[in-house]
Design an enzyme around this catalytic site. Structure first.
Site, mmCIF file in Angstrom:
data_model
loop_
_atom_site.group_PDB
_atom_site.id
_atom_site.type_symbol
_atom_site.label_atom_id
_atom_site.label_comp_id
_atom_site.label_asym_id
_atom_site.label_seq_id
_atom_site.Cartn_x
_atom_site.Cartn_y
_atom_site.Cartn_z
ATOM 1 C CG HIS A 157 79.708 47.586 -11.404
ATOM 2 N ND1 HIS A 157 79.108 48.215 -10.272
ATOM 3 C CD2 HIS A 157 79.078 46.939 -12.020
ATOM 4 C CE1 HIS A 157 77.958 47.654 -10.129
ATOM 5 N NE2 HIS A 157 77.583 47.006 -11.102
ATOM 6 C CG ASP B 263 78.918 43.491 -9.659
ATOM 7 O OD1 ASP B 263 80.098 43.643 -9.883
ATOM 8 O OD2 ASP B 263 78.404 44.463 -9.112
ATOM 9 C CD GLU B 264 74.341 45.067 -10.005
ATOM 10 O OE1 GLU B 264 73.363 45.338 -9.696
ATOM 11 O OE2 GLU B 264 75.343 46.065 -9.910
ATOM 12 C CB ALA B 265 78.932 42.729 -17.127
#
Ligand code: TNX
Length: 537
Positions: free
Chosen positions: A270, A345-347
């Site tokens: 992100h 998160d969400e890497a």
């Protein structure tokens, strides 16, 4: 008319045996139905409430008595009373009959640092606490229990039912998160959000200050982050950012409402807004493999879509950790609260080994800057210990692993606490990837039973995130936040033993009239029989 003159006047009327006058100023009088409803509508529900059936009146002669260390909260109370009733009480140090008294003397140890007692009889309304925070929460209760002026009456007096409330929170962490990265919100909007949170005794505002679509805080040593990365948002609008001075203004405003700001910079994924601002220094080389359908970082141009999981910092780039250190140092130095949130998160395009190295390094950097590291649940894969905090949103496995490693857990279950989820398929904005969340569903859960292996002592509390992919204006914020946020606040404050939906929905229904006064644009859920039938809009 002063209290003593009023009593004199009543005595005189009794003497002249004027029945009408006696009834109109016969004090004390019994609680009116309106004052009783108001007394019983408190959210979060207090630990113990006892009604004594009489009335305390706020009138033109009401004073507020507070010691010097309580002057700020006393002024805050006076402003609020002015706003609600039009009556502007004066601040004094002499306790007289009819006064509102704020005191840090004589509170029991059980109240802790945020609890309070509220004792109301016909002659006095008194809030006692161990710390100013407790007084502030007692004031929020008072704001909720002042009976709405009876429209038929021309009296310049406002009723409060008499009784006693003893109250303290279940959890120390009662938060909300505002995503100012997907859509940017002004300092004025954030201040209004802070005011709305404080009405429900929320004490944490987590600001999601960076994401693929925007970088929202000035970093003096890396000016392009805001000069380039702050100039856009989802859909391509103009975006924006907070200067460090503006961020300090938000922090100070939050402090005045006993709210701690938790800054988040979402690392190592992100991170597109930073990569496109400093492509030479930060953009990973061709070793990062992106799916054909994923967007690609484009130098100089922040992402305006809503896809996630395509950007990452590079462990190989010489400047990556200098960048992270500079950012954390600058933000930590203007953040008085003890926490720094590193995202995590969400890497999706960060190799797992690199991800673990990243989080372990971030923890060292955050700690070296005197802060406690928080990250979304995926940080469970790194070397956590009891000095880290993981934020559960989706995966029970990650949450359990983090807890097994000794980390503390914040509960933000996306199926219950995500304020950006639609209420149902007809909601005008919001997403539904986790669930449709009606107001009853968002209320009916408890952190101690949601992820069974996590022990009570590791639970910090609850936080309701508002992601803003579809949220553009303050009205949009209010529509998604109300009526769900008060329920999350109650889960954080009130023991599960005294909570139930049937009781809650009646109290909630009686908040509609307060929201109208506060000009809150709320969703009129069909699950609640809203008690504001006289509404005008
Ligand atoms: C997942 S929850 C995200 C956010 C999105 C959100 C939308 C989490 C840690 N990551 O990037 O904005 O879903 O609901």
């Amino acid at each position: 008319m002063s209290f003593s003159r009023l009593s004199y006047f009543c005595a005189l009327s009794t003497f002249t045996a004027s029945i009408l006058l006696v009834t109109s100023c016969d004090s004390p009088r019994v609680t009116s139905p309106e004052a009783k409803v108001a007394f019983e509508r408190v959210i979060p529900k207090p630990n113990a409430t006892t009604s004594t059936g009489k009335t305390f009146l706020i009138t033109e002669s009401t004073t507020i008595v507070a010691a010097s260390e309580l002057q700020d909260v006393a002024k805050y109370l006076a402003q609020n009373l002015q706003h609600i009733t039009g009556i502007s009480p004066t601040l004094t140090t002499n306790v007289t009959k009819g006064a509102i008294v704020l005191s840090l003397e004589g509170g029991s140890a059980d109240l802790g640092s945020e609890g309070y007692t509220l004792q109301i009889d016909e002659d006095q309304l008194k809030i006692v606490a161990n710390k100013p925070a407790g007084i502030f929460y007692g004031i929020q209760t008072v704001r909720q229990i002042i009976a709405d002026k009876n429209d038929k009456s021309s009296r310049d007096e406002w009723e409060v039912a008499t009784g006693t409330i003893t109250d303290h929170p279940e959890y120390p962490w009662r938060g909300s998160m505002l995503d100012v990265a997907r859509h940017f919100f002004s300092v004025a909007d954030v201040k209004r959000y802070i005011d709305l949170l404080s009405f429900y005794k929320i004490n944490i505002l987590h600001l999601h200050l960076s994401d693929d679509q925007g970088w929202r805080i000035e970093i003096k040593s890396w000016p392009n982050l805001t000069a380039i990365g702050g100039q856009s948002q989802v859909g391509g609008g103009k975006g924006g950012f907070y200067t460090q001075e503006q961020y300090k203004e938000i922090v100070a405003y939050a402090q005045s409402r006993f709210i701690t700001i938790v800054p988040e910079i979402d690392l190592p994924g992100h991170i597109n807004a930073a990569l496109v601002s400093y492509p030479g220094e930060l953009l990973p080389g061709p070793s990062i493999v992106l799916e054909a359908t994923k967007p690609r970082p484009v130098a100089g141009r922040p992402h305006i879509g809503t896809e996630v999981g395509f950007s990452t910092l590079s462990i190989k780039k010489e400047l990556t950790f200098k960048f992270v250190e500079d950012v954390i140092r600058e933000i930590a130095s203007i953040t008085p609260g003890p926490y720094f949130h590193v995202g995590g998160d969400e890497a999706a395009v960060t190799k797992k080994a690199d991800y673990i190295t990243f989080i372990n390094r971030f923890k060292e950097i955050v700690n070296a800057n005197g802060k406690i590291m928080i990250g979304w649940e995926e940080i469970a894969q790194a070397d956590l210990d009891s000095t880290s905090i993981a934020q559960f949103w989706h995966s029970q496995d990650h949450a359990n692993t983090a807890a097994e490693k000794g980390a503390k857990i914040i509960f933000s279950p996306s199926t219950k606490a995500y304020l950006d989820m639609q209420y149902d398929s007809t909601s005008r904005i919001g997403l539904h990837w986790a669930a449709y969340i009606e107001v009853d569903s968002s209320y009916m859960w408890d952190p101690t039973t949601l992820v069974s292996e996590i022990e009570r002592k590791q639970i910090m509390g609850v936080e309701a995130p508002l992601w803003t992919e579809t949220v553009v204006t303050m009205d949009d914020i209010e529509y998604l936040v109300f009526p769900r946020l008060p329920g999350i606040a109650e889960i954080g404050w009130t023991s599960s033993a005294v909570r139930n939906w049937e009781d809650y929905k009646v109290r909630l229904a009686n908040h509609a009239v307060l929201w109208r006064k506060m000009e809150i644009d709320f969703y009129r859920s069909p699950k609640v029989s809203w008690a504001d039938s006289t509404r005008t809009k």
